[in-house]
Design an enzyme around this catalytic site. Structure first.
Site, mmCIF file in Angstrom:
data_model
loop_
_atom_site.group_PDB
_atom_site.id
_atom_site.type_symbol
_atom_site.label_atom_id
_atom_site.label_comp_id
_atom_site.label_asym_id
_atom_site.label_seq_id
_atom_site.Cartn_x
_atom_site.Cartn_y
_atom_site.Cartn_z
ATOM 1 N N LYS A 153 11.531 -2.115 -3.820
ATOM 2 C CA LYS A 153 10.560 -2.366 -2.744
ATOM 3 C C LYS A 153 9.689 -3.561 -3.110
ATOM 4 C CE LYS A 153 7.042 0.272 -0.142
ATOM 5 N NZ LYS A 153 6.333 1.572 -0.078
ATOM 6 N N SER B 120 6.501 3.682 4.337
ATOM 7 C CA SER B 120 6.623 2.243 4.283
ATOM 8 C C SER B 120 7.838 1.744 3.490
ATOM 9 C CB SER B 120 5.367 1.657 3.634
ATOM 10 O OG SER B 120 5.230 2.118 2.292
ATOM 11 N N SER C 166 5.523 7.692 1.787
ATOM 12 C CA SER C 166 6.249 6.447 2.039
ATOM 13 C C SER C 166 7.648 6.404 1.468
ATOM 14 C CB SER C 166 5.449 5.257 1.489
ATOM 15 O OG SER C 166 4.291 5.056 2.253
#
Length: 467
Positions: free
Chosen positions: A63, A138, A162
């Site tokens: 990420k 996210s 997330s």
């Protein structure tokens, strides 16, 4: 033969072509290593990592709010769009030492603030099951990359769900470890007391292997702590007592029906189901957003156009430079949370909002720990709906925040939680979540693995399995 062949690919070129073709449809990555760079990294892995390492030569994605030396670290924001990291996160370094190879950085909601990946300023990520729908957030880019078969595992960060929510939307496993068990060094700070680095994968045992390599106390992270393996040992033939929350409200009808069906299957398999009450669940969302926004306002204050990030082209004085740089660099959702966080920390308001939220957090944690005196693990939905459509046809930002109550509970209580695939509902994957006491990650993985044997596994259209 390249190391990629170990995982079913005839060459790195074939693998990179597969990545290119799939990412055009999914949009999981914000940046990728080139084919030559990837080949060089594979060769280093072959020469430096142990032959016995299960991750030797295995590609993985990270990420884009987790540092990888020499790669971008944009956090999905125009504020950091041009930043390249000068160092790697401890978790990434450990995986690289075990032979795993980074193939790219994945999309996210800006600074991790969102539940759809649609808040990214730098790209749009689609759900591999239906590209008209979001991948969740996210860590949506990481979940989409795994679900599309582009990488066998990916790293994400989990502040209020997330990792687990996008894992549920994309039909994968998603682990949020106990707070502090995996070093946060190299993770760009958003809400420091809540967030952890975790893992997304389609393979529960690979998830366990990656977790075991990443965990451990780190002198670079003062909040890190050693893992206590005794708490995670499972006795032969042991079936955990599963707690289920009696007051489950707000689920979409299809999700509630699927959830009840799965509960029946688990009960028929011989697991003891115990109904529990968690009255503090009602206060999870306001407490979570009060604390997270307050910490975000403090952590993001460093982006003032001077030392870090975007700087406006012209300003007459210092205050104008800061104001214009932040206005141009941050998106609407980030600005909203900074404003909210600044408000709740103002003199005269701190007792009324922030300290009250911290008291609620303590009560919630005590309630959860009390529940673990009666049950071994708690089973709950991950999110009230399946993956929703992009744009106005989906959930608005306020509805997405209200839906965080099942996931944010684990972050407030600092306990591990694991989302796992629970089949499909109306053609889309949906997930369930197991919560356990601190350091029970291995037990959660074992239980989830047994549960997923109760329903037929499926993968996203076009998925290519890692072998």
């Amino acid at each position: 033969m390249s190391d990629a062949a170990l995982f079913g690919w005839s060459s790195t070129a074939e693998y990179c072509t597969y990545l290119d073709e799939n990412d055009k449809k999914v949009g999981a990555f914000l940046s990728r290593t080139g084919a030559d760079e990837f080949q060089s990294a594979l060769e280093r892995s072959r020469s430096e990592a142990s032959d016995r390492s299960p991750l030797r030569g295995m590609p993985f994605a990270v990420k884009d709010n987790i540092a990888v030396k020499g790669l971008p670290l944009s956090c999905g924001s125009k504020m950091l769009e041009t930043l390249s990291s000068p160092y790697s996160a401890t978790a990434v370094e450990k995986l690289q030492q075990a032979g795993a190879v980074v193939v790219g950085k994945t999309n996210l909601d800006e600074f991790g603030m969102g539940s759809s990946c649609d808040n990214s300023a730098l790209g749009t990520t689609h759900n591999p099951w239906d590209v008209a729908r979001v991948a969740g957030g996210s860590s949506g880019g990481s979940a989409a990359a795994v679900a599309a078969g582009m990488v066998p595992f990916a790293l994400g960060s989990d502040t209020g769900g997330s990792i687990r929510q996008p894992a549920a939307f994309c039909g994968t496993y998603g682990l949020k470890p106990s707070y502090g068990v995996v070093s946060r060094f190299g993770l760009v700070a958003y809400a420091s007391s809540l967030e952890t680095i975790g893992i997304i994968s389609l393979d529960a045992q690979l998830l366990r292997t990656v977790f075991d390599i990443m965990r451990g106390q780190d002198p670079k992270d003062q909040s890190s702590r050693p893992f206590s393996p005794q708490a995670s040992e499972k006795r032969q033939g042991e079936k955990p007592r599963i707690g289920v929350i009696t007051d489950i409200e707000g689920l979409a009808p299809a999700m509630e029906s699927a959830y009840r069906e799965r509960l029946d299957l688990i009960r028929k398999k011989g697991y003891e189901i115990v109904e529990i009450e968690l009255p503090m669940l009602e206060y999870v969302v306001p407490a979570y957003y009060t604390i997270a926004s307050a910490e975000a306002s403090a952590n993001l204050a460093r982006y003032a156009g001077i030392r870090y990030g975007h700087r406006t082209d012209w300003a007459d004085e210092h205050s104008e430079l800061t104001e214009k740089s932040r206005d141009e660099g941050f998106g609407d959702e980030v600005k909203l949370r900074i404003l909210l966080g600044t408000y709740v920390l103002r003199s005269g308001f701190k007792d009324q909002y922030y300290l009250r939220a911290q008291k609620i957090r303590t009560l919630l944690r005590n309630e959860i720990l009390s529940a673990f005196q009666k049950v071994d693990q708690i089973l709950s939905p991950v999110f009230p709906t399946a993956a929703f459509p992009h744009g106005d046809a989906g959930l608005d930002q306020f509805q997405q925040k209200l839906a965080d109550k099942f996931t944010a509970t684990a972050n407030l209580a600092a306990i591990p939680a694991l989302a796992f695939p629970a089949g499909q509902s109306e053609g889309l994957p949906f997930g369930l979540q197991l919560l356990g006491p601190e350091f029970s990650e291995h037990k959660l993985i074992d239980t989830a693995s047994e549960f997923t044997e109760l329903w037929e596994p499926k993968t996203a259209p076009g998925f290519r399995e890692w072998r």
